[in-house]
Scaffold this motif. Structure first.
Motif, PDB file in Angstrom:
ATOM      1  N   ALA A  69       0.814  -1.218   0.000  1.00  0.00           N
ATOM      2  CA  ALA A  69       0.000   0.000   0.000  1.00  0.00           C
ATOM      3  C   ALA A  69       0.844   1.263   0.000  1.00  0.00           C
ATOM      4  N   LEU A  70       2.116   1.156   0.342  1.00  0.00           N
ATOM      5  CA  LEU A  70       2.984   2.330   0.460  1.00  0.00           C
ATOM      6  C   LEU A  70       3.770   2.617  -0.812  1.00  0.00           C
ATOM      7  N   GLY A 128       7.040   8.350   3.027  1.00  0.00           N
ATOM      8  CA  GLY A 128       6.160   9.516   3.067  1.00  0.00           C
ATOM      9  C   GLY A 128       4.702   9.115   3.005  1.00  0.00           C
ATOM     10  N   VAL A 129       4.407   8.081   2.201  1.00  0.00           N
ATOM     11  CA  VAL A 129       3.039   7.570   2.143  1.00  0.00           C
ATOM     12  C   VAL A 129       2.645   6.978   3.492  1.00  0.00           C
ATOM     13  N   LEU A 130       3.572   6.280   4.143  1.00  0.00           N
ATOM     14  CA  LEU A 130       3.292   5.743   5.481  1.00  0.00           C
ATOM     15  C   LEU A 130       2.900   6.859   6.440  1.00  0.00           C
ATOM     16  N   ARG A 131       3.643   7.957   6.400  1.00  0.00           N
ATOM     17  CA  ARG A 131       3.346   9.056   7.320  1.00  0.00           C
ATOM     18  C   ARG A 131       1.974   9.667   7.045  1.00  0.00           C
ATOM     19  N   VAL A 132       1.591   9.751   5.773  1.00  0.00           N
ATOM     20  CA  VAL A 132       0.246  10.238   5.446  1.00  0.00           C
ATOM     21  C   VAL A 132      -0.811   9.236   5.901  1.00  0.00           C
ATOM     22  N   MET A 133      -0.557   7.948   5.709  1.00  0.00           N
ATOM     23  CA  MET A 133      -1.501   6.930   6.163  1.00  0.00           C
ATOM     24  C   MET A 133      -1.697   7.000   7.676  1.00  0.00           C
ATOM     25  N   TYR A 134      -0.625   7.282   8.387  1.00  0.00           N
ATOM     26  CA  TYR A 134      -0.754   7.455   9.834  1.00  0.00           C
ATOM     27  C   TYR A 134      -1.708   8.611  10.144  1.00  0.00           C
ATOM     28  N   ARG A 135      -1.577   9.710   9.415  1.00  0.00           N
ATOM     29  CA  ARG A 135      -2.467  10.857   9.638  1.00  0.00           C
ATOM     30  C   ARG A 135      -3.917  10.523   9.292  1.00  0.00           C
ATOM     31  N   LEU A 136      -4.105   9.558   8.380  1.00  0.00           N
ATOM     32  CA  LEU A 136      -5.453   9.113   8.028  1.00  0.00           C
ATOM     33  C   LEU A 136      -6.022   8.111   9.033  1.00  0.00           C
ATOM     34  N   GLY A 137      -5.209   7.715   9.999  1.00  0.00           N
ATOM     35  CA  GLY A 137      -5.713   6.858  11.063  1.00  0.00           C
ATOM     36  C   GLY A 137      -5.130   5.467  11.127  1.00  0.00           C
ATOM     37  N   VAL A 138      -4.224   5.103  10.224  1.00  0.00           N
ATOM     38  CA  VAL A 138      -3.653   3.758  10.235  1.00  0.00           C
ATOM     39  C   VAL A 138      -2.829   3.562  11.507  1.00  0.00           C
ATOM     40  N   ARG A 139      -3.109   2.456  12.215  1.00  0.00           N
ATOM     41  CA  ARG A 139      -2.380   2.174  13.445  1.00  0.00           C
ATOM     42  C   ARG A 139      -1.830   0.747  13.496  1.00  0.00           C
ATOM     43  N   LEU A 140      -1.985  -0.006  12.415  1.00  0.00           N
ATOM     44  CA  LEU A 140      -1.406  -1.348  12.359  1.00  0.00           C
ATOM     45  C   LEU A 140      -0.963  -1.617  10.928  1.00  0.00           C
TER      46      LEU A 140
END
Length: 325
Positions: free
Chosen positions: A118-119, A124-136
């Protein structure tokens, strides 16, 4: 306390389901009770679920290009369902969000990415995904990706790539739980050695009781315990029993017993993988509404109420709090 009362009083945390794809492709409406599949909102409520990890799984046609776009499409499904059912469900990015959902009688939705595909190889995509709520983050689904070899590539003996090493470090920095289910043995070993935070195998059973390669061997269970993480006993029939027709609640509880004996009571949780396998489900666990059967079964096997609470959700809550906050 009787089993149903204990179940309703406990935090019940399921570490994996694949329901978002079912909704995306119109196989059923999330807010309506359905005879199809394993999960919808009414059945989650019947099952007494407090927190549900909704996995974002990418099919082969979206790889390698198109992974980010498809991930966003699937996340949009969850966000639309959260908006449509705000009185019954809320997004959880911290342990306190789950505790608040429990107080309010809501279901806490946790976002997981099932595979670093998915990254598209970009932190950088991981960091955006974190901001979207990804926690696992499940580092791989069984195939090879930019971060590691999955279990399908076991012949190579490959583990984490250089990007995979950086991914582990960044997940630790951000507060994203690392998940070794589906990883090659070498990859799982690398993650457990590198991670400074607890690691999970969100939906994996025991190789000692079922020969499927997706099972954890006893050394991996020991390693998860040393790391402070957990293994989530999973309901996939092929992972429960070598003969699918023998998959049942009792066989599933055998896996939980073995995990407790090897890793300890503080390192066992639930990870159903509902909607991620073809029916029928194990006997006695036909869909998420049957989750109280696990509580009843653990009590029947002599587990103390406090230990049942650990397996149902307190162990997941400890890991979630330590990693995500």
């Amino acid at each position: 306390m009787d089993a149903l009362t204990l179940h309703r009083d406990s935090i019940v945390f399921d570490g994996h389901c694949d329901t978002l794809l079912e909704i995306l492709y119109g196989k059923r409406q999330f807010g309506e009770r359905s005879p199809k599949g394993h999960i919808d909102l009414p059945r989650l409520q019947d099952g007494g679920i407090t927190a549900q990890v909704f996995a974002v799984y990418l099919e082969d046609q979206f790889l390698p290009a198109g992974a980010v776009k498809q991930t966003l499409r699937i996340l949009d499904v969850l966000y639309r369902e959260l908006a449509a059912h705000a009185a019954a469900m809320s997004l959880a990015t911290r342990a306190a969000d789950i505790e608040q959902a429990k107080k309010e009688g809501k279901i806490a939705a946790v976002i997981g990415l099932e595979g670093a595909e998915a990254l598209e190889g970009d932190l950088g995509v991981l960091r955006v995904m974190y901001r979207l709520g990804v926690r696992l983050l499940t580092v791989t689904w069984s195939r090879r990706n930019q971060a590691a070899d999955g279990g399908y590539e076991i012949r190579t003996g490959g583990g984490l790539t250089e990007f995979g090493v950086k991914l582990v470090q960044e997940c630790n920095n951000l507060g994203i739980i690392l998940d070794i289910s589906h990883l090659s043995p070498a990859g799982a070993r690398d993650v457990l050695e590198l991670s400074k935070r607890p690691v999970v195998a969100s939906h994996s059973n025991c190789r000692a009781l079922c020969s499927h390669w997706r099972g954890l061997d006893d050394e991996q269970l020991h390693a998860l315990a040393r790391n402070g993480g957990l293994a989530g006993v999973t309901f996939v029939p092929a992972f429960v029993a070598d003969e699918r027709k023998e998959a049942s609640l009792e066989r599933l509880l055998d896996h939980a017993d073995h995990m407790v004996q090897v890793a300890g009571i503080d390192h066992v949780g639930l990870g159903s993988d509902f909607d991620g396998f073809t029916p029928p489900a194990p006997r006695g666990l036909e869909d998420v509404s049957r989750m109280p059967s696990i509580t009843e079964g653990l009590l029947r096997r002599g587990y103390a109420e406090s230990d049942v609470r650990r397996v149902l959700g307190e162990n997941w809550m400890r890991v979630f709090r330590e990693v995500a906050g």
